[in-house]
Design a protein around this motif. Sequence first.
Motif, short mmCIF file in Angstrom:
data_model
loop_
_atom_site.label_atom_id
_atom_site.label_comp_id
_atom_site.label_asym_id
_atom_site.label_seq_id
_atom_site.Cartn_x
_atom_site.Cartn_y
_atom_site.Cartn_z
N ASN A 244 -0.18 23.52 6.82
CA ASN A 244 -1.45 23.36 6.10
C ASN A 244 -2.03 21.96 6.22
OD1 ASN A 244 -1.25 26.04 5.02
ND2 ASN A 244 0.18 25.26 3.47
N GLY A 245 -1.41 21.12 7.05
CA GLY A 245 -1.90 19.75 7.19
C GLY A 245 -1.69 18.94 5.93
N GLN A 246 -0.56 19.17 5.24
CA GLN A 246 -0.32 18.50 3.97
C GLN A 246 1.03 17.79 3.96
OE1 GLN A 246 -0.67 22.05 1.54
NE2 GLN A 246 -2.67 21.40 0.76
N ILE A 247 1.13 16.78 3.13
CA ILE A 247 2.36 16.02 2.93
C ILE A 247 2.78 16.17 1.48
CG2 ILE A 247 3.41 13.71 2.89
CD1 ILE A 247 1.51 12.94 5.16
N ARG A 248 4.05 16.46 1.26
CA ARG A 248 4.56 16.58 -0.10
C ARG A 248 5.30 15.29 -0.47
NH1 ARG A 248 8.32 21.57 -2.14
NH2 ARG A 248 9.68 20.78 -0.49
N VAL A 249 4.94 14.70 -1.60
CA VAL A 249 5.57 13.46 -2.07
C VAL A 249 6.33 13.77 -3.36
CG1 VAL A 249 5.21 11.08 -2.81
CG2 VAL A 249 3.73 12.07 -1.06
N ILE A 250 7.64 13.54 -3.32
CA ILE A 250 8.52 13.86 -4.46
C ILE A 250 8.94 12.56 -5.13
CG2 ILE A 250 10.66 15.01 -5.15
CD1 ILE A 250 10.41 16.42 -2.27
N ALA A 251 8.68 12.44 -6.42
CA ALA A 251 9.03 11.23 -7.19
C ALA A 251 10.19 11.52 -8.11
CB ALA A 251 7.82 10.77 -8.00
N LEU B 140 -5.11 11.13 3.11
CA LEU B 140 -4.37 9.89 3.24
C LEU B 140 -4.89 9.04 4.39
CD1 LEU B 140 -0.75 11.24 2.62
CD2 LEU B 140 -2.08 9.78 1.10
N ALA B 141 -5.40 9.69 5.43
CA ALA B 141 -5.90 8.96 6.59
C ALA B 141 -7.29 8.38 6.36
CB ALA B 141 -5.91 9.88 7.81
N SER C 256 0.86 -1.19 0.00
CA SER C 256 0.00 0.00 0.00
C SER C 256 0.89 1.24 0.00
CB SER C 256 -0.91 0.02 1.23
OG SER C 256 -1.54 1.28 1.36
N LEU C 257 0.83 2.00 -1.06
CA LEU C 257 1.66 3.20 -1.16
C LEU C 257 1.21 4.26 -0.17
CD1 LEU C 257 4.00 4.55 -2.54
CD2 LEU C 257 2.46 5.33 -4.34
N SER C 258 -0.12 4.40 0.02
CA SER C 258 -0.60 5.40 0.97
C SER C 258 -0.17 5.06 2.39
CB SER C 258 -2.13 5.53 0.89
OG SER C 258 -2.76 4.28 1.08
N LYS C 259 -0.16 3.76 2.75
CA LYS C 259 0.33 3.34 4.08
C LYS C 259 1.81 3.67 4.21
CE LYS C 259 1.02 -0.78 6.95
NZ LYS C 259 2.49 -0.77 6.92
N ALA C 260 2.59 3.40 3.13
CA ALA C 260 4.01 3.70 3.17
C ALA C 260 4.26 5.18 3.36
CB ALA C 260 4.68 3.20 1.88
N ILE C 261 3.49 6.02 2.67
CA ILE C 261 3.66 7.47 2.79
C ILE C 261 3.30 7.93 4.19
CG2 ILE C 261 2.75 9.70 2.01
CD1 ILE C 261 2.47 8.45 -0.77
N ASN C 262 2.20 7.44 4.74
CA ASN C 262 1.79 7.81 6.11
C ASN C 262 2.85 7.40 7.13
OD1 ASN C 262 -0.73 9.20 6.12
ND2 ASN C 262 -1.76 7.32 5.51
#
Length: 421
Positions: free
Chosen positions: A391-398, A226-227, A82-88
């Motif tokens: 802002n309660g946000q997460i930045r994901v850089i690929a 994400l949550a 799960s990518l969303s679990k990994a990011i969290n």
Amino acid sequence: MKEERNQKVAVLENLLNAVAAEERDFTADEEAKQDTLHAEIRNMDAAIKRAEENEAIFAATAGNAPSNSEAKDVAKTMKRFSLSKAINEAAATGRVTGVEGEVFTEAVNEARMSGVALSGNVAIPQSFMEKRDYNVGTNADGGFTVQTSVGDIVEFLRPNTVAEAAGATILTGLSGNLDLPRHSTSVTPDYKAETGALDEVTGAMEAIQLRPRRVGAFSIYSQQLLAQSSAAIDQFIANDLAASIATEIDKMAFNGSGSSNEPTGILNVSGIGDVAGGTNGAVPSFANIVELESDVAGANALRGSLAYVTTPGIVGALKTATVDSGSGRFVIEGMMANGYNVLQTTNIPSALTKGTSSDCHAVIFGNFEDLILAYWSGVSLTVDNFTNAVNGQIRVIAQQWMDVGVRHAGSFAAMKDAKTA
């Protein structure tokens, strides 16, 4: 490609059966359709054979040809991933565990073997990216994925990525810089008298240099999304980031500038064939299309995975442009032109300048086996939960490391002043 080939075979079989059932001769249109289908099936057979041989060669070279059981293990792992679990988890602790940790370790090891150090705290190996089936689309902000009976996300309309479909050679699992030796000048024999001494003539070699180039993008997701979201957000994040990078790589394969860290795409390779339509550009004529083939043939390169690649606008124009005044045939029929497949994508430029025109499109013809897409890693993700935390946000850089190369400039010819009208 095999599925598409089977569809064409089915069309041919239906045509033959229909004529046989009516106990009649083929009409001129039916003869032409048969010729087109035969050419398409032959081209696809050749492309499929080359793709299978390339896969076997590169897998054997890398020493990692997967067995059936290994392929099943990869598929089973990616179903649990799960990518969303990994990011969290990465955002909360700076590391990932469980299945997500195993996938990250595999990506790190794959990159290390290629001489690349991944900077992210989440990553997906290139081998896994090729096997995972992302069949759920994307949505502008992901808000509809919060659980309430969520349907499939409406997919973003991206350009077709056609470089691989055209037959490009794919190199994966590379290690360090890669130079491909190229025989650039051959020996020229000469004639002498019975006992005359031959002159020494030495051929020349050069190298195609492939170097890791970093291509990347980033997206911002709310922590609440994400949550709270359903499983669809997992495919959304992965598909959005991976597809955006794949689209950019496809665009660079055709029109990379070779400067500002971009690879050099076909249109900017010195020495490719050049076909001109007119002072201010022109709608391509059948003669222009044939001239593209002639340029490649004149360079002794008319072989391999031959195809035309251009924009949807030019495809539309050539579907209504007649070959001549009497045959009733059009330049493009059944996505074939001059006996070769035609592929279309908006990744081909459509705002080139010629004379007073700034709306010129490009048409490329060539042996796309001589286009090389080289990869040093899969997609590396860096999860940044600080920059936008207020802002309660997460930045994901690929990010991914890759390069583009062309074996022989003479394998391609281009018309850069094609117009739709």
